[in-house]
Write an enzyme that holds these catalytic residues in place. Structure first.
Site, PDB file in Angstrom:
ATOM      1  N   CYS A   1       0.866  -1.183   0.000  1.00  0.00           N
ATOM      2  CA  CYS A   1       0.000   0.000   0.000  1.00  0.00           C
ATOM      3  C   CYS A   1       0.906   1.237   0.000  1.00  0.00           C
ATOM      4  O   CYS A   1       2.080   1.134  -0.381  1.00  0.00           O
ATOM      5  CB  CYS A   1      -0.971  -0.014   1.187  1.00  0.00           C
TER       6      CYS A   1
ATOM      7  N   ASN B   1       2.398   1.364   4.323  1.00  0.00           N
ATOM      8  CA  ASN B   1       2.726   0.067   4.953  1.00  0.00           C
ATOM      9  C   ASN B   1       2.428   0.060   6.455  1.00  0.00           C
ATOM     10  O   ASN B   1       3.107  -0.602   7.236  1.00  0.00           O
ATOM     11  CB  ASN B   1       4.189  -0.335   4.676  1.00  0.00           C
TER      12      ASN B   1
ATOM     13  N   CYS C   1      -1.319   0.588   7.403  1.00  0.00           N
ATOM     14  CA  CYS C   1      -2.758   0.302   7.565  1.00  0.00           C
ATOM     15  C   CYS C   1      -3.184  -0.923   6.763  1.00  0.00           C
ATOM     16  O   CYS C   1      -3.475  -1.984   7.325  1.00  0.00           O
ATOM     17  CB  CYS C   1      -3.602   1.509   7.136  1.00  0.00           C
ATOM     18  N   ARG C   2      -3.238  -0.793   5.414  1.00  0.00           N
ATOM     19  CA  ARG C   2      -3.834  -1.858   4.593  1.00  0.00           C
ATOM     20  C   ARG C   2      -2.921  -3.053   4.367  1.00  0.00           C
ATOM     21  O   ARG C   2      -3.344  -4.204   4.549  1.00  0.00           O
ATOM     22  CB  ARG C   2      -4.250  -1.270   3.226  1.00  0.00           C
ATOM     23  N   SER C   3      -1.668  -2.822   3.925  1.00  0.00           N
ATOM     24  CA  SER C   3      -0.851  -3.996   3.547  1.00  0.00           C
ATOM     25  C   SER C   3      -0.434  -4.872   4.731  1.00  0.00           C
ATOM     26  O   SER C   3      -0.390  -6.099   4.577  1.00  0.00           O
ATOM     27  CB  SER C   3       0.351  -3.591   2.687  1.00  0.00           C
TER      28      SER C   3
ATOM     29  N   ASP D   1      -8.115   3.646   1.351  1.00  0.00           N
ATOM     30  CA  ASP D   1      -7.179   4.002   2.418  1.00  0.00           C
ATOM     31  C   ASP D   1      -7.960   4.506   3.642  1.00  0.00           C
ATOM     32  O   ASP D   1      -8.639   5.527   3.564  1.00  0.00           O
ATOM     33  CB  ASP D   1      -6.268   5.113   1.873  1.00  0.00           C
TER      34      ASP D   1
HETATM   35  P1  4NP Z   1      -1.674   2.728   4.181  1.00  0.00           P
HETATM   36  O1  4NP Z   1      -2.315   4.078   4.811  1.00  0.00           O
HETATM   37  O2  4NP Z   1      -1.143   3.119   2.818  1.00  0.00           O
HETATM   38  O3  4NP Z   1      -2.841   1.794   4.088  1.00  0.00           O
HETATM   39  O4  4NP Z   1      -0.610   2.284   5.146  1.00  0.00           O
HETATM   40  C1  4NP Z   1      -1.610   5.271   4.954  1.00  0.00           C
HETATM   41  C2  4NP Z   1      -0.743   5.425   6.001  1.00  0.00           C
HETATM   42  C3  4NP Z   1      -0.062   6.619   6.165  1.00  0.00           C
HETATM   43  C4  4NP Z   1      -0.259   7.656   5.275  1.00  0.00           C
HETATM   44  C5  4NP Z   1      -1.119   7.489   4.200  1.00  0.00           C
HETATM   45  C6  4NP Z   1      -1.793   6.294   4.040  1.00  0.00           C
HETATM   46  N1  4NP Z   1       0.442   8.887   5.460  1.00  0.00           N
HETATM   47  O5  4NP Z   1       0.184   9.817   4.675  1.00  0.00           O
HETATM   48  O6  4NP Z   1       1.261   9.002   6.376  1.00  0.00           O
END
Ligand code: 4NP
Length: 163
Positions: free
Chosen positions: A10, A13, A15-17, A126
């Site tokens: 994602c 790294n 939340c989703r992955s 997200d």
């Molecule tokens: P992920 O979510 O891609 O599912 O891990 C996010 C985590 C952090 C951020 C964006 C999306 N960020 O902007 O810090």
């Protein structure tokens, strides 16, 4: 039997992955015919070394999946030769992965949601900027796709064994 290596990807790294990794590990551990080694990574470097977001950890803990030991890392070109599958959570992740994908590398790069027959499952939204309910929806969404992915690998294996 040889295992297949799967990388979920994602943006951050956290939340989703990591959640996708935990869910696929849990489902494949129950399968008698599919053996997988999992890891996850982000296209961005913002959270390198951090554990998953506490809301992802909590949403998965509710269903008995523990992801708190994971540490965020950034995806690299070498991953395309290390892994059999690279699973992108959304189209932006997929586009960014295509930019660094070396020619003739080993991995099959796909949008994770494509394993689910419903088009609505295309992207895993997200949940980072939303509330906790978004993390429960993410878990349910990932679980549906992960089951479809494991079913796909099971059918492929049965097909190759029967030939
Ligand atoms: P992920 O979510 O891609 O599912 O891990 C996010 C985590 C952090 C951020 C964006 C999306 N960020 O902007 O810090």
């Amino acid at each position: 039997m040889k295992s297949q290596k799967v990388l979920t990807v994602c943006l951050g790294n956290i939340c989703r992955s990591p959640a996708a990794q935990g869910i696929i590990e849990s489902l494949s551990a129950k399968s008698k015919s599919v053996f997988l080694e999992l890891d996850s990574a982000g296209t961005a470097a913002y959270h390198i070394g951090s554990p998953p977001d506490s809301r992802s950890i909590a949403a998965l803990k509710q269903v008995g999946i523990h992801i708190d030991q994971q540490k965020a890392r950034q995806v690299s070109k070498a991953d395309f030769d290390e892994f059999d599958w690279i699973l992108a959570m959304d189209r932006e992740n997929l586009a960014n992965l295509k930019k660094i994908q070396p020619k003739h590398s080993r991995a099959t790069l796909v949008l994770f949601g494509e394993f689910h027959p419903s088009v609505a499952f295309g992207e895993v939204v997200d949940p980072y900027y939303g509330g906790e309910s978004g993390f429960i929806e993410m878990r349910q969404h990932l679980t549906n796709i992960a089951q479809a992915f494991v079913n796909h690998l099971t059918l492929k294996r049965e097909d190759s064994v029967s030939r």
